[in-house]
Design an enzyme around this catalytic site. Sequence first.
Site, mmCIF file in Angstrom:
data_model
loop_
_atom_site.group_PDB
_atom_site.id
_atom_site.type_symbol
_atom_site.label_atom_id
_atom_site.label_comp_id
_atom_site.label_asym_id
_atom_site.label_seq_id
_atom_site.Cartn_x
_atom_site.Cartn_y
_atom_site.Cartn_z
ATOM 1 N N SER A 69 31.310 44.711 33.316
ATOM 2 C CA SER A 69 32.788 45.158 33.759
ATOM 3 C C SER A 69 33.804 44.219 33.300
ATOM 4 O O SER A 69 33.628 43.254 32.922
ATOM 5 C CB SER A 69 32.976 45.507 35.231
ATOM 6 O OG SER A 69 31.563 46.079 35.749
ATOM 7 N N GLN A 70 34.970 45.005 32.928
ATOM 8 C CA GLN A 70 36.313 44.381 32.782
ATOM 9 C C GLN A 70 36.897 43.394 33.748
ATOM 10 O O GLN A 70 36.702 43.768 34.980
ATOM 11 C CB GLN A 70 37.362 45.321 32.492
ATOM 12 C CG GLN A 70 38.623 44.931 32.319
ATOM 13 C CD GLN A 70 39.820 45.797 32.539
ATOM 14 O OE1 GLN A 70 39.474 47.066 32.677
ATOM 15 N NE2 GLN A 70 40.982 45.480 32.190
#
Length: 220
Positions: A69-70
Amino acid sequence: MNFDLQGIGMTSRRTRLRLIERLRKNGIQNEAVLEAMTEVPRHIFVDEALAHRAYEDTALPIGHSQTISQPYIVARMTELLCSGWKPKRVLEVGAGSGYQTAILARLSTQVYTVERIAPLLEKAKLRFKALKLNNVSAKLSDGRWGWPEQGPFDAIMVTAAPEQTPSELLEQLADGGRLVIPVGGGNEQMLKVYKRQGAEIEESSLEQVRFVPLLGGVVR
Ligand code: SAH
């Protein structure tokens, strides 16, 4: 596997601190979350060929059509779970690279994480070991059912998107507990937070996000 925990150049602590400043500018305020993200070396959670991009604020491929994930999303979801208290027992659905797990491990007493793709889980476990995270229990399983034997949990974080919130996860939420989950079938989903107070569950919708889908079954 050998991990370069220290990092140099694009994987150094200095580069990581620039990411932390960016998260701050983008509205992340929880100091404990920012500190955990300062301490956990994200570059060991991606393949070596991508390590130089580990401190960009972007999701990156981790194989098997999945992504780490970012950082902004990791920070935001962790902040939602941890603001104002320290959850003791945390469940994560979708260990993936194990990065989010490692952040949660620094902010709670015990983290339980489940992943449905065996090779991803095996790599994540090696990283937990390298980082000496001894408060993480990880297993191969379809997390749509949660981890009933270990529940109830003070906090549950789901890092893949179902079309609807699985009722099993709400049932495994302790009194006062919180669930953070992206919900929706399309390309974009709504980030939701559920809070349990006794038998009541309060739901709020926060922002549009993009996650891989929460899928059924396990892959060996
Ligand atoms: N937290 C991870 C995000 C990985 S992407 C990280 O920071 O790297 C989401 C992960 O959820 C993928 O690894 C995917 O395989 C996993 N996943 C999807 N559906 C699942 C399910 N039903 N049970 C467990 N894991 C699931």
